[in-house]
Design an enzyme around this catalytic site. Structure first.
Site, PDB file in Angstrom:
ATOM      1  N   ILE B  24     -52.510 -75.903   2.574  1.00  0.00           N
ATOM      2  CA  ILE B  24     -53.811 -75.344   2.191  1.00  0.00           C
ATOM      3  C   ILE B  24     -53.641 -74.175   1.214  1.00  0.00           C
ATOM      4  O   ILE B  24     -54.471 -73.974   0.313  1.00  0.00           O
ATOM      5  CB  ILE B  24     -54.645 -74.936   3.443  1.00  0.00           C
ATOM      6  N   SER B  46     -43.800 -66.347   4.655  1.00  0.00           N
ATOM      7  CA  SER B  46     -43.882 -67.718   5.137  1.00  0.00           C
ATOM      8  C   SER B  46     -42.497 -68.121   5.623  1.00  0.00           C
ATOM      9  O   SER B  46     -41.490 -67.711   5.047  1.00  0.00           O
ATOM     10  CB  SER B  46     -44.345 -68.639   4.007  1.00  0.00           C
ATOM     11  N   ARG B  47     -42.457 -68.924   6.696  1.00  0.00           N
ATOM     12  CA  ARG B  47     -41.158 -69.344   7.212  1.00  0.00           C
ATOM     13  C   ARG B  47     -40.432 -70.231   6.206  1.00  0.00           C
ATOM     14  O   ARG B  47     -39.228 -70.196   6.091  1.00  0.00           O
ATOM     15  CB  ARG B  47     -41.327 -70.075   8.546  1.00  0.00           C
ATOM     16  N   LYS B 100     -60.227 -71.051   8.228  1.00  0.00           N
ATOM     17  CA  LYS B 100     -61.004 -71.605   9.319  1.00  0.00           C
ATOM     18  C   LYS B 100     -60.166 -72.585  10.127  1.00  0.00           C
ATOM     19  O   LYS B 100     -59.265 -73.185   9.539  1.00  0.00           O
ATOM     20  CB  LYS B 100     -62.288 -72.267   8.823  1.00  0.00           C
ATOM     21  N   ASP B 178     -61.354 -80.211  13.422  1.00  0.00           N
ATOM     22  CA  ASP B 178     -60.801 -79.422  12.316  1.00  0.00           C
ATOM     23  C   ASP B 178     -61.595 -79.684  11.028  1.00  0.00           C
ATOM     24  O   ASP B 178     -62.069 -78.732  10.410  1.00  0.00           O
ATOM     25  CB  ASP B 178     -59.299 -79.692  12.135  1.00  0.00           C
TER      26      ASP B 178
END
Lengths: 318, 318
Positions: B24, B46-47, B100, B178
């Site tokens: 996203i 971020s991993r 969201k 979702d």
């Protein structure tokens, strides 16, 4: 929100009607009203039940038409049909009291709150366990202490407490959360900071639509953990206990909140009882022109259904 | 809540960091930030992912330590791990934007809102579909009309839109809600009066923990009904449509809200796009010192899980 107040209610003999004359009305509401000076039971509406010597109707619409002089209505019906009846009560300008849980959805309760505000009347979404005799003292003792952990055990025999009540097993009936929400109503009342659900296992009998047991984990400030164990399969001794560990010792609310011990020492408590406490509070709210609608216990239940891990267990037969 | 505002954001080149460089972020957030003057992407945490030419970290704690000058952080990680990271961002005094749904539980989002207020920073719980180009015009057209019914069809192919995303099938991942919550975020934005869920069927694949389809019924004023049909098993043409019947004709929001027709006539619309609209709104909120946290779409989802009737359907394999 403070469940109790030091000021006594001044209301005397206000007429009140009950909608839904079933088990909870007979066991709790009617005796509580009879024992207080604030209210006078003036009418009932119920499909089946009635009260000797009190005007009875089968539908709230007939009751409202026949008794414009009654200012207050207490709804003792199950949560799923409650919204439509609550709307009728509020639209008629009646101060309205809702048994717990206040509705089948959180959203509908928020709509009722808005409607009550628009109509200028009191809406009281009750949580009777908050009026158990030990709860106010527990809240006060915890208010300035550092809590390290909380354990909630709410274990009872559904056959004993809900004999033949089919609605508790239907969608919206909440299953073991019907008693468990009482524990959550105490939890949200006595903890000085809010917690949120971080894990849940919900145990559904393979022949039922609502859970018979639930294991919940909540997280609070600085990683403080609340564990809650709800179980409807408890035969023998019944458990409605909340144990709070703090850096200054142990608080134990037992017997559904009726008893309180701090570091093993029983605390002196008032002896009002839950439902008299509720009606006392309703009288106060009416006098002061306020509403009391706290959806936080119900939000935790909705969160548990949304986040929870569902497991299937043995079928349940009444 | 109004999703859009006529006043343009005045913010220019404010540094912003993204946490969670996944699908996203790459598809929407990074291009939206690049296309607006308001923000300048200054760091990521971020991993796995990073952005060429932008300082990258694997943990938000390292990012916060290295970049005290960055005032705003956008969280693009899935809902379950989001709370802890949002707390770190807010505690560091950063304006914080949440993808969201804003969390795994409603209660945790309300805690974040309280924390943002205490820290005096902006919290923006985003609903990107509210910034689809047709939504503001739909809201305006419906604001003074009498609605007789609403039909929501939100049907897509999960294999196409969520390839290999295991978290959507885990508890808290919401399954078909979702995407469905996007429809509910539009519904709650455009309807002039609130509705509440009165019935729900949730269809769970027998090998999954979240639903693959849902049929919902909501009730509004004077018995107005909203039907919503969410389905993740839609191959072929995809449907993201909301049809509103009124006493003055038909409103059709299609293509996820990007297109609007009234009585069959396509309406002229702006061409900003959802994610640029979100970041434009975030800039406005920061400038005006406000937060925007509307949990109503999530409440409807929680209500559906609490009230819904669960049905088991065929297993799903990616």
């Amino acid at each position: 929100m403070t469940a109790t107040s030091s000021s006594g209610a001044e209301l005397r003999g206000a007429k009140i009607a009950i909608v839904g004359v079933g088990k909870i009305a007979r066991d709790q509401h009617i005796p509580a009203i009879a024992g207080l000076e604030a209210f006078d039971l003036a009418a009932t509406a119920s499909r089946a039940g009635s009260v000797d010597g009190v005007a009875s109707y089968t539908d709230i619409v007939d009751l409202l038409a026949a008794h414009p002089e009654i200012p207050a209505i207490s709804l003792c019906i199950p949560p799923v049909p409650r919204y439509d009846i609550a709307v009728k009560s509020l639209m008629a300008g009646k101060h309205t009291m809702l048994e717990k849980p206040p509705g089948a959805t959180v959203s509908e309760v928020l709509k009722l709150e808005k409607l009550a505000r628009a109509k200028g009347v009191t809406l009281f979404a009750t949580w009777h366990s908050r009026y158990a005799d030990g709860v106010a003292a527990a809240r006060a003792w915890l208010s300035d202490r550092k809590i390290t952990s909380v354990q909630i055990d709410w274990k009872e025999d559904v056959r004993r407490w809900h004999p033949g009540q089919e609605w508790i097993w239907q969608p919206g009936g909440l299953g073991v959360f019907d008693p468990g929400i009482n524990a959550l109503s105490i939890m949200t009342e006595i903890l000085p900071n809010p917690v949120h659900l971080t894990a849940a296992d919900l145990l559904f009998p393979e022949n039922r639509s609502t859970p018979i047991a639930a294991d919940l984990t909540f997280t609070g400030p600085a990683g403080m953990i609340v564990k809650a164990d709800f179980d409807w399969r408890q035969t023998g001794p019944q458990s409605w206990n909340i144990t709070v560990e703090t850096t200054e010792g142990l608080l134990q609310l037992t017997d559904g909140g009726a008893k309180l011990a701090v570091n093993g020492v029983d605390q002196p408590l008032p002896d009002l009882g839950e439902y008299p406490g509720l009606y006392h509070r309703f009288a106060e709210l009416i006098e002061t022109g306020k509403s009391d609608v706290d959806v936080s216990p119900m939000l935790h239940v909705a969160d548990a259904f949304m986040l929870g891990n569902r497991k299937t267990v043995a079928p349940f037969f009444d």
